[in-house]
Design a protein around this motif. Structure first.
Motif, PDB file in Angstrom:
ATOM      1  N   HIS A 187       0.816  -1.212   0.000  1.00 46.57           N
ATOM      2  CA  HIS A 187       0.000   0.000   0.000  1.00 46.57           C
ATOM      3  C   HIS A 187       0.851   1.263   0.000  1.00 46.57           C
ATOM      4  N   SER A 188       2.032   1.197   0.593  1.00 48.73           N
ATOM      5  CA  SER A 188       2.897   2.375   0.628  1.00 48.73           C
ATOM      6  C   SER A 188       3.504   2.676  -0.736  1.00 48.73           C
ATOM      7  N   ARG A 189       3.413   1.714  -1.660  1.00 48.24           N
ATOM      8  CA  ARG A 189       4.029   1.882  -2.963  1.00 48.24           C
ATOM      9  C   ARG A 189       2.998   2.079  -4.077  1.00 48.24           C
ATOM     10  N   VAL A 190       1.744   2.271  -3.716  1.00 52.26           N
ATOM     11  CA  VAL A 190       0.698   2.447  -4.728  1.00 52.26           C
ATOM     12  C   VAL A 190       0.687   3.893  -5.224  1.00 52.26           C
ATOM     13  N   LEU A 191       0.676   4.059  -6.551  1.00 45.04           N
ATOM     14  CA  LEU A 191       0.618   5.394  -7.130  1.00 45.04           C
ATOM     15  C   LEU A 191      -0.708   6.062  -6.792  1.00 45.04           C
ATOM     16  N   THR A 192      -0.651   7.353  -6.498  1.00 45.42           N
ATOM     17  CA  THR A 192      -1.822   8.097  -6.074  1.00 45.42           C
ATOM     18  C   THR A 192      -2.949   8.017  -7.094  1.00 45.42           C
ATOM     19  N   GLY A 193      -4.168   7.787  -6.606  1.00 46.42           N
ATOM     20  CA  GLY A 193      -5.331   7.749  -7.478  1.00 46.42           C
ATOM     21  C   GLY A 193      -5.330   6.579  -8.433  1.00 46.42           C
ATOM     22  N   SER A 194      -4.779   5.439  -8.002  1.00 46.93           N
ATOM     23  CA  SER A 194      -4.707   4.268  -8.871  1.00 46.93           C
ATOM     24  C   SER A 194      -4.668   3.013  -8.007  1.00 46.93           C
ATOM     25  N   ASN A 195      -4.577   1.870  -8.661  1.00 47.72           N
ATOM     26  CA  ASN A 195      -4.364   0.600  -7.952  1.00 47.72           C
ATOM     27  C   ASN A 195      -3.013  -0.001  -8.330  1.00 47.72           C
ATOM     28  N   ILE A 196      -2.087   0.825  -8.838  1.00 44.06           N
ATOM     29  CA  ILE A 196      -0.832   0.351  -9.421  1.00 44.06           C
ATOM     30  C   ILE A 196       0.318   0.480  -8.427  1.00 44.06           C
ATOM     31  N   VAL A 197       0.970  -0.630  -8.160  1.00 39.70           N
ATOM     32  CA  VAL A 197       2.137  -0.649  -7.280  1.00 39.70           C
ATOM     33  C   VAL A 197       3.365  -0.207  -8.068  1.00 39.70           C
ATOM     34  N   LEU A 198       4.163   0.641  -7.487  1.00 43.70           N
ATOM     35  CA  LEU A 198       5.399   1.109  -8.116  1.00 43.70           C
ATOM     36  C   LEU A 198       6.464   0.037  -7.974  1.00 43.70           C
ATOM     37  N   GLY A 199       7.002  -0.410  -9.112  1.00 43.37           N
ATOM     38  CA  GLY A 199       7.982  -1.483  -9.092  1.00 43.37           C
ATOM     39  C   GLY A 199       9.389  -1.013  -9.412  1.00 43.37           C
ATOM     40  N   PRO A 200      10.336  -1.946  -9.514  1.00 37.54           N
ATOM     41  CA  PRO A 200      11.751  -1.593  -9.700  1.00 37.54           C
ATOM     42  C   PRO A 200      12.084  -1.028 -11.077  1.00 37.54           C
ATOM     43  N   PHE A 212      -4.350  -3.957 -32.663  1.00 35.93           N
ATOM     44  CA  PHE A 212      -4.224  -4.563 -31.338  1.00 35.93           C
ATOM     45  C   PHE A 212      -3.706  -5.996 -31.419  1.00 35.93           C
ATOM     46  N   LEU A 213      -4.182  -6.748 -32.378  1.00 33.63           N
ATOM     47  CA  LEU A 213      -3.877  -8.174 -32.447  1.00 33.63           C
ATOM     48  C   LEU A 213      -2.538  -8.476 -33.117  1.00 33.63           C
ATOM     49  N   LYS A 214      -2.078  -7.576 -34.002  1.00 33.95           N
ATOM     50  CA  LYS A 214      -0.897  -7.901 -34.809  1.00 33.95           C
ATOM     51  C   LYS A 214       0.324  -7.023 -34.544  1.00 33.95           C
ATOM     52  N   ARG A 215       0.160  -5.948 -33.808  1.00 35.20           N
ATOM     53  CA  ARG A 215       1.266  -5.007 -33.629  1.00 35.20           C
ATOM     54  C   ARG A 215       2.250  -5.522 -32.587  1.00 35.20           C
ATOM     55  N   GLU A 216       3.409  -5.983 -33.005  1.00 33.69           N
ATOM     56  CA  GLU A 216       4.387  -6.597 -32.113  1.00 33.69           C
ATOM     57  C   GLU A 216       4.954  -5.641 -31.061  1.00 33.69           C
ATOM     58  N   PRO A 217       5.276  -4.367 -31.396  1.00 32.97           N
ATOM     59  CA  PRO A 217       5.873  -3.486 -30.378  1.00 32.97           C
ATOM     60  C   PRO A 217       4.869  -2.923 -29.362  1.00 32.97           C
ATOM     61  N   LEU A 218       3.601  -3.315 -29.456  1.00 27.44           N
ATOM     62  CA  LEU A 218       2.591  -2.780 -28.543  1.00 27.44           C
ATOM     63  C   LEU A 218       2.816  -3.322 -27.136  1.00 27.44           C
ATOM     64  N   VAL A 219       3.125  -2.440 -26.202  1.00 27.38           N
ATOM     65  CA  VAL A 219       3.339  -2.836 -24.812  1.00 27.38           C
ATOM     66  C   VAL A 219       2.010  -2.915 -24.075  1.00 27.38           C
ATOM     67  N   SER A 220       1.152  -1.902 -24.262  1.00 26.28           N
ATOM     68  CA  SER A 220      -0.131  -1.895 -23.567  1.00 26.28           C
ATOM     69  C   SER A 220      -1.090  -0.922 -24.242  1.00 26.28           C
ATOM     70  N   MET A 279       3.825   3.769 -17.348  1.00 28.77           N
ATOM     71  CA  MET A 279       4.369   3.453 -18.670  1.00 28.77           C
ATOM     72  C   MET A 279       5.848   3.096 -18.589  1.00 28.77           C
ATOM     73  N   SER A 280       6.583   3.814 -17.769  1.00 25.14           N
ATOM     74  CA  SER A 280       8.027   3.585 -17.701  1.00 25.14           C
ATOM     75  C   SER A 280       8.345   2.198 -17.164  1.00 25.14           C
ATOM     76  N   GLN A 281       7.607   1.738 -16.152  1.00 25.29           N
ATOM     77  CA  GLN A 281       7.930   0.425 -15.610  1.00 25.29           C
ATOM     78  C   GLN A 281       7.506  -0.711 -16.553  1.00 25.29           C
ATOM     79  N   LEU A 282       6.413  -0.524 -17.268  1.00 23.23           N
ATOM     80  CA  LEU A 282       6.041  -1.518 -18.277  1.00 23.23           C
ATOM     81  C   LEU A 282       7.039  -1.509 -19.434  1.00 23.23           C
ATOM     82  N   ARG A 283       7.423  -0.306 -19.862  1.00 23.80           N
ATOM     83  CA  ARG A 283       8.327  -0.161 -21.006  1.00 23.80           C
ATOM     84  C   ARG A 283       9.705  -0.732 -20.703  1.00 23.80           C
ATOM     85  N   ASN A 284      10.262  -0.404 -19.540  1.00 23.88           N
ATOM     86  CA  ASN A 284      11.604  -0.873 -19.194  1.00 23.88           C
ATOM     87  C   ASN A 284      11.652  -2.381 -19.004  1.00 23.88           C
TER      88      ASN A 284
END
Length: 306
Positions: free
Chosen positions: A83-96, A200-208, A296-301
């Motif tokens: 809970h201490s690592r959740v981004l404000t106004g979201s349900n997303i935990v900040l990762g490494p 959406f179905l065929k684009r290989e570089p699509l992260v999210s 975006m940065s944590q998904l991208r990296n």
């Protein structure tokens, strides 16, 4: 490459029950999801995780099973730590992997009619999609702090192509045609849906895919159906709730954005086994801007590493 659509189930499990409809009687018995805030969140600076003081973040009280925990994020089973690592106004935990989130440069590259015509350099990309009046272009402009990078208009439906914007010469934001705009010609709407879903179905570089939902109004069936389609096809998705600064008057039957978000999450909970990542935003106040870029940065990296 991890975080391709086919590999998403490691982090977001999709129900395979095709008979469920978000508007079926079963939806009336859903357990409500407690939302973490009742007022606009305080923006946090966009800085590397090593320099981010998480003690200044508002604590999120969502249960652990409602949080989005990025890969390789070790919480050691500690709810307080999560809970201490959740981004404000979201349900997303900040990762490494949350680093290098600042936008230093942004430029329009090209517009494409077909997925095959999109840039071929293989850089990771994030696609913005939503109803035509949800504020996609405004959000894109807010993310890059440019007023006119993406075309905005009082008339919905201006985006009719796959528009690529290169960020920091290293990744893309992609503005996709809005859906559900009744005033557009029927054949145009069908073409937009066809090439968008092909992307959406065929684009290989699509992260999210970042699915934008207007939080100032009640849940729309077309939004629920689009979220369900992305889930069934295992396309990585983050829900971006827009217009969270707007407060409808209760005497006119309106609900607060937090209430509309709670209802939307409850409705989709029956066709998602785990809650997708979501963020509250406002292009007017820049609410959620920093949080989106950090996410975006944590998904991208992570995507780049693997």
């Amino acid at each position: 490459m991890l975080l391709q659509p086919r590999l998403l189930p490691r982090f977001l499990s999709i129900s395979t029950n095709p008979r469920f409809s978000p508007f079926s009687p079963r939806a009336a018995h859903l357990t409500t999801v407690p939302l973490p805030i009742t007022s606009p969140p305080i923006l946090s600076p966009i800085i590397p995780e090593s320099e981010l003081d998480l003690s200044v973040q508002n604590p999120i009280t969502l249960p652990l099973q409602k949080l989005f925990v990025p890969p390789e994020t070790n919480l050691s089973g500690d709810a307080k730590s999560a809970h201490s690592r959740v981004l404000t106004g979201s349900n997303i935990v900040l990762g490494p992997y949350a680093r290098d989130s600042q936008v230093a440069s942004a430029e329009y590259v090209k517009s494409s009619v077909r997925t095959a015509d999109c840039p071929s350099d293989g850089l990771p990309e994030f696609a913005l999609i939503g109803r035509s009046n949800v504020g996609k272009s405004s959000l894109l402009n807010s993310l890059v702090r440019r007023k006119n990078l993406a075309l905005t208009s009082k008339k919905p439906g201006k985006t009719q192509l796959i528009n690529h914007f290169r960020i920091n010469d290293s990744w893309y934001l992609v503005d996709l045609p809005g859906y559900g705009y009744a005033s557009a010609p029927k054949d145009s709407r069908l073409n937009w849906e066809e090439f968008t879903k092909d992307y959406f179905l065929k684009r290989e570089p699509l992260v999210s895919v970042f699915l934008l939902i207007d939080a100032s109004i009640p849940a729309k069936q077309i939004d629920l159906e689009y979220a369900s389609w992305l889930g069934r096809n295992r396309v990585p998705m983050t829900l971006i709730f827009t217009k969270c600064d707007k407060r409808k008057k209760k005497k006119n039957g309106g609900r607060r954005p937090e209430e509309n978000i709670e209802i939307f999450l409850s409705l989709i909970s029956k066709f998602f086994e785990t809650t997708p990542p979501w963020i509250m935003t406002s292009s007017l106040t820049n609410m959620g801007r920093d949080e989106i870029l950090l996410h975006m940065s944590q998904l991208r990296n992570y995507w780049l590493k693997h």
